[in-house]
Design an enzyme around this catalytic site. Structure first.
Site, PDB file in Angstrom:
ATOM      1  N   GLU A 198    -109.263  -7.114 -53.566  1.00 44.54           N
ATOM      2  CA  GLU A 198    -108.500  -6.047 -52.919  1.00 44.54           C
ATOM      3  C   GLU A 198    -108.896  -5.928 -51.458  1.00 44.54           C
ATOM      4  O   GLU A 198    -110.067  -5.718 -51.150  1.00 44.54           O
ATOM      5  CB  GLU A 198    -108.731  -4.715 -53.641  1.00 44.54           C
ATOM      6  CG  GLU A 198    -107.831  -3.603 -53.132  1.00 44.54           C
ATOM      7  CD  GLU A 198    -108.059  -2.298 -53.872  1.00 44.54           C
ATOM      8  OE1 GLU A 198    -109.203  -1.810 -53.892  1.00 44.54           O
ATOM      9  OE2 GLU A 198    -107.080  -1.770 -54.433  1.00 44.54           O
ATOM     10  N   TYR A 215    -101.970  -3.084 -47.024  1.00 41.64           N
ATOM     11  CA  TYR A 215    -102.680  -3.237 -48.302  1.00 41.64           C
ATOM     12  C   TYR A 215    -102.311  -4.581 -48.913  1.00 41.64           C
ATOM     13  O   TYR A 215    -101.138  -4.965 -48.935  1.00 41.64           O
ATOM     14  CB  TYR A 215    -102.272  -2.118 -49.265  1.00 41.64           C
ATOM     15  CG  TYR A 215    -102.888  -2.253 -50.641  1.00 41.64           C
ATOM     16  CD1 TYR A 215    -104.071  -1.608 -50.970  1.00 41.64           C
ATOM     17  CD2 TYR A 215    -102.286  -3.055 -51.620  1.00 41.64           C
ATOM     18  CE1 TYR A 215    -104.638  -1.735 -52.226  1.00 41.64           C
ATOM     19  CE2 TYR A 215    -102.851  -3.196 -52.876  1.00 41.64           C
ATOM     20  CZ  TYR A 215    -104.030  -2.530 -53.172  1.00 41.64           C
ATOM     21  OH  TYR A 215    -104.597  -2.667 -54.408  1.00 41.64           O
TER      22      TYR A 215
END
Ligand code: GDP
Ligand code: MN
Length: 410
Positions: free
Chosen positions: A217, A129
């Site tokens: 993101e 992530y």
């Protein structure tokens, strides 16, 4: 082209658009093509070639992989499907296009899938992530990195906060190799992979700042079996206040993804943010708007929106603001709270009356006016013959609207 958006909401784009943009900055993404029909999708797969494809629903919401299509049986696959042949791509595209995908981020109504992205399939070793955002507290761009990719980061933050590494970049020095090394270390990468992480970090930072993003993101950022770091998903939001210098970004806007209310607010240059409550608010000044929201909560209800009509609002602007509020089906009552300084109370009153005459009024309306031309304003409302409840101050106004809404419900 419309003017810049003034509200705080960032402008979002689709995954395929975000990836094309990141690619311009040298960020590694899979090859892919957008598709609007099953035929498009099949042709895209044929053009890409290879032994695996991913058919990805393009909606402005995450959680697509685990999402469910309303129109399909419960056991049907979600909005991200890995398939083997161009014929499979076509069949899956036909199943997805036009249908409604419900994910944890869309809300129960879901979103209609009108575009797909067809990508070459990646073979994944690990999922990480990585996200970037503007940290207002430090006025810097911050990185959030975790080895726990492909899942909901809020859950990771809750369950295993030690697996999340954050740091920010000093704008005076800009991004440095040390930042890239922090990313590599957080992800347990060394050697050539660490080098890839350093380059990736620099390129992402450049994309973020050059394009005035407010959020980026990558979930997941993957390590492929052939040892490459690739951004497999990309969510990008842009700072609305900087859109005026990025016409190429404004071009990417997909209004079918945006709320009607937010499009209207943007057109009339109103600061509007939809919230979950039931009391619609129209206020002048951000501070007064916040205070109004707080006092509504104090009396036991939640605001349906933040709406600041600004200082020198015209009658047209006030009318538009009122229409936006009444377009929200959750609104059970409306509170207009104007403390007129630059803003004239008679203009507000005329705008409200004009909007009510056009749209009708199915919920209680409390109006509190104070300041410049207040007597004219009150007179306009009184003489309109409309069922408007006047209030003297903010406290009185909040109590009256909450009481009126409760009475309606009883
Ligand atoms: P999201 O569910 O909306 O966040 O969509 P993502 O683009 O993140 O895809 C969800 C998941 O699908 C990822 O976490 C991966 O596990 C998987 N996925 C996406 N692309 C590929 C791919 O090219 N190959 C494989 N094997 N899995 C993929
Ligand atoms: Mn994702």
């Amino acid at each position: 082209m419309r003017g810049p958006r003034r509200g705080r909401n960032p402008m979002n784009i689709h995954e395929y658009q975000a990836k094309a943009l990141l690619k311009e900055f040298g960020v590694p993404v899979s090859r892919g093509l957008a598709a609007f029909t099953p035929q498009d999708a099949e042709a895209a797969a044929a053009k890409l070639g290879g032994i695996a494809f991913v058919v990805k629903a393009q909606i402005h919401a995450g959680g697509r992989g685990k999402g469910k299509f309303k129109e399909l049986p419960a056991e049907a696959k979600g909005g991200v499907r890995v398939v083997k042949t161009a014929a499979d791509v076509k069949a899956n595209a036909a199943e997805m296009l036009g249908n409604t995908l419900v994910t944890i981020q869309t809300g129960p109504d879901g979103k209609q899938v009108n575009r797909l992205y067809i990508e070459e399939g990646a073979s994944i070793d690990k999922e990480f992530y990585l996200s970037m955002l503007v940290d207002r507290a430090t006025a810097r761009v911050a990185f959030v990195v975790s080895t726990e990719g492909g899942m909901d980061i809020e859950e990771v933050a809750h369950a295993t906060p030690e697996r999340i590494v954050t740091f920010s970049v000093d704008p005076a020095t800009g991004v440095q190799p040390l930042h890239g090394r922090k990313v590599a270390q957080a992800l347990g990468l060394s050697g050539d992979l660490a080098k890839q992480a350093v380059a990736l970090t620099a390129n992402l930072y450049r994309a973020f700042t050059d394009k005035d993003m407010s959020l980026l993101e990558i979930n997941p950022l993957v390590l492929t079996r052939d040892d490459r770091l690739v951004c497999l998903d990309a969510k990008v939001g842009f700072d609305s206040n900087a859109l005026f210098r990025h016409p190429e970004v404004v071009q990417l806007r997909d209004e079918s993804e945006e709320d009607f209310k937010e499009i209207e607010a943007s057109r009339y240059d109103l600061s509007y943010i939809a919230l979950d409550g039931t009391i619609g608010c129209m206020v002048n000044g951000a501070g007064l708007a916040m205070a109004t929201m707080d006092i509504i909560k104090l009396y036991g209800r939640e605001p349906a929106n933040f709406l600041d009509v600004g200082g020198g609002a015209t009658k047209e602007k006030v009318t538009a603001a009122f229409k936006i509020i009444t377009a929200d089906p959750n609104v059970e009552g409306i509170l207009v709270n104007i403390f007129g300084g630059i803003m004239r109370c008679d203009v507000i009153a005329e705008g409200v009356i004009a909007a009510v005459r056009q749209m009708g009024l199915n919920v209680p309306l409390v109006v509190r006016l104070a300041g410049t031309n207040v007597e004219e304003g009150k007179k306009i409302i009184r003489e309109s013959g409309l069922n408007v409840i006047p209030a003297d101050d903010l406290d009185d106004a909040a109590q009256k609207i909450v009481a009126a809404v409760k009475k309606e419900a009883a």
